[in-house]
Design an enzyme around this catalytic site. Structure first.
Site, PDB file in Angstrom:
ATOM      1  N   GLU A   1      67.713  53.525  21.588  1.00 50.15           N
ATOM      2  CA  GLU A   1      68.723  54.029  22.522  1.00 50.15           C
ATOM      3  C   GLU A   1      68.326  55.346  23.179  1.00 50.15           C
ATOM      4  OE1 GLU A   1      71.950  52.422  23.186  1.00 50.15           O
ATOM      5  OE2 GLU A   1      70.736  50.776  22.375  1.00 50.15           O
TER       6      GLU A   1
ATOM      7  N   VAL B   1      84.681  53.419  22.983  1.00 47.59           N
ATOM      8  CA  VAL B   1      86.136  53.341  23.151  1.00 47.59           C
ATOM      9  C   VAL B   1      86.554  53.662  24.581  1.00 47.59           C
ATOM     10  CG1 VAL B   1      88.345  54.302  22.391  1.00 47.59           C
ATOM     11  CG2 VAL B   1      86.540  53.856  20.718  1.00 47.59           C
TER      12      VAL B   1
ATOM     13  N   HIS C   1      76.646  56.635  19.756  1.00 46.04           N
ATOM     14  CA  HIS C   1      75.365  57.360  19.745  1.00 46.04           C
ATOM     15  C   HIS C   1      75.558  58.687  19.024  1.00 46.04           C
ATOM     16  CE1 HIS C   1      74.296  55.041  23.631  1.00 46.04           C
ATOM     17  NE2 HIS C   1      73.571  54.555  22.649  1.00 46.04           N
TER      18      HIS C   1
ATOM     19  N   ALA D   1      83.269  48.261  33.996  1.00 50.54           N
ATOM     20  CA  ALA D   1      83.207  46.858  33.562  1.00 50.54           C
ATOM     21  C   ALA D   1      83.579  46.678  32.097  1.00 50.54           C
ATOM     22  CB  ALA D   1      81.810  46.289  33.823  1.00 50.54           C
TER      23      ALA D   1
ATOM     24  N   CYS E   1      75.627  62.693  28.157  1.00 50.16           N
ATOM     25  CA  CYS E   1      75.147  61.349  28.505  1.00 50.16           C
ATOM     26  C   CYS E   1      74.421  61.344  29.841  1.00 50.16           C
ATOM     27  CB  CYS E   1      76.315  60.365  28.582  1.00 50.16           C
ATOM     28  SG  CYS E   1      76.969  59.829  26.990  1.00 50.16           S
TER      29      CYS E   1
END
Length: 446
Positions: free
Chosen positions: A174, A26, A250, A19, A370
């Site tokens: 985060e 990026v 991050h 999305a 991640c």
């Protein structure tokens, strides 16, 4: 007693899509609106989980979130049947609809911050879900994340769960993507390194100019207090605003640590020398602390972001060495692959590099690091974890069969408004909660 670090990877959900929701990410923006392959994405993630299990690591599974988030659409004024709600939202507020279809919960490095029992005042493992307030699509996650974590780590004798921080940008949190723990051994008290992007209450401090700094110092301090951490074993470091403006959204895109190794880029931090000296002092002399700095002349920030050199996993193997778990994008880059090959010959604990294909995740803006949430624990604590979420040959086969049964090969942006996709997803997630024995963690199950 045996201590180790377990990795809990996010299982890619049945509505996995691109999305392009995260300004500052990026890779996410560059693939916006392309068709995705949920089945391939889920299988790539499962293959990485199984590979780490086969390396001798403790590997777990974290369930995805329900998407589209019909509950949030109803809070925003859309009414009628679930099918009418998503149809009207897709037509009347397409940007909002794309946000409530986000696939971002797959990146469980953002799910929570976790402190092991060796570091906390009460000797329990502490969990605080990240509020992710900077991005609307991610701010939808923490309540369900908290329920899933509590279903996985339910024994109050070993685990302490906190509510996520206040839903306000001053306490933007985060999660573990900005948190690293360094220690001489997993069972010994370590130094918890919190990295933040800005000071919420001090406007004189440096901030990025192009992209947002999502995580605040004040959020870091609050989590440290909640977890009962000793100030003598905590370090707060500010991320370099210039690298945030280069797409480093991050800290785990520019640095990664494990046990006595911190692997970071020359441009990663503000006031680097002083902060690393503080880190060394608080770490102590029980083991050598390896501070591995990658110079601009070796790998540029742009190449690090493109390949996710630092969004790799740094894991401790049973033979006492460490390995880097890297995406194949690192292998495909002559500069990065040459650097990693040389790194294994430098006499640090990092002796091996393993490459894995996680392209569906990479194209959406997240690499191997991640996808995982780390929990340092003892064997006794592992025995208290919900056993149904821990990877083994049977669970690997069961989840692959579950993906084959429920997932589509391709999803376009238009498909997200298909009521049949919503029903398919709910059927899949309901079955998943039974496989993993999570109970009712989703709004549609209430």
């Amino acid at each position: 007693m045996k201590f180790f670090e377990a990795n809990f990877d996010g299982l890619v959900g049945p509505t996995h899509n691109y999305a392009g929701l995260s300004v500052g990410n990026v890779a996410s923006l560059s693939n916006a609106k392309n068709s995705s392959n949920p089945k391939q994405a889920a299988k790539q993630g499962l293959q990485k989980m199984k590979a780490l299990h086969d390396l001798g690591l403790v590997q777990g599974v974290l369930a995805p979130q329900e998407r589209p988030d019909v509950y949030t659409l109803r809070r925003l004024g859309f009414t009628g049947t679930d099918a009418q709600v998503i149809s009207n939202a897709a037509k009347q507020a397409p940007a909002v609809f794309r946000a409530v279809c986000s696939a971002s919960s797959m990146w469980t490095a953002n799910a929570a911050t976790i402190s092991p029992s060796a570091d906390t005042a009460d000797g329990k493992i502490h969990f605080t879900p990240a509020n992710l307030t900077n991005k609307f699509h991610r701010s939808l996650e923490p309540v369900t994340t908290g329920k899933i974590l509590q279903a996985m780590f339910s024994n109050p004798d070993y685990f302490a769960h906190h509510t996520h921080l206040p839903d306000n940008d001053h306490f933007g949190d985060e999660g573990a993507a900005n948190h690293t723990r360094l220690c001489s051994a997993y069972g010994k008290r370590g130094v918890e390194l919190f990295v933040f992007g800005r000071y919420a209450f001090d406007q004189t401090k440096p901030v990025p100019k192009r992209y947002p700094a999502r995580h605040t110092l004040e959020a870091c301090e609050a989590v440290a207090r909640l977890h009962g951490l000793d100030d003598n074993h905590v370090v707060y470091m500010q991320q370099n605003p210039d690298v945030i403006d280069q797409g480093v959204f991050h800290n785990d895109v520019i640095a990664v640590g494990n046990q006595n190794v911190l692997f970071y880029h020359q441009q990663a931090f503000v006031d680097t020398d002083a902060k690393l000296a503080e880190l060394q002092r608080k770490f102590g002399n029980e083991a050598q602390l390896h501070l591995i700095e990658v110079k601009d002349s070796e790998v540029t920030v742009a190449e690090a972001v493109k390949t996710y050199l630092f969004n790799t996993q740094l894991v401790a193997l049973n033979d006492g060495t460490m390995a880097i778990i890297a995406p194949t994008e690192c292998q495909d880059s002559p500069t990065v692959s040459a650097y990693l090959a040389g790194l294994t010959e430098r006499g640090t604990p990092i002796q091996k590099v393993h490459y894995y294909d996680v392209k569906q995740s990479m194209r959406n803006g997240g690499g191997p690091a991640c996808l995982r949430l780390r929990v340092a624990m003892s064997e006794q604590e592992r025995q208290a974890v919900n056993p149904n979420v821990l990877m083994n040959n049977k669970l690997f086969s069961t989840l692959n069969a579950w993906v084959d049964k429920h997932y589509r090969d391709e999803i376009s942006e238009a498909d997200l408004a298909d009521p049949q996709l919503l029903q398919e997803s709910r059927t899949a997630l309901d079955e998943l909660t039974q496989i993993l024995q999570l109970g009712s963690v989703y709004p549609f199950q209430q």
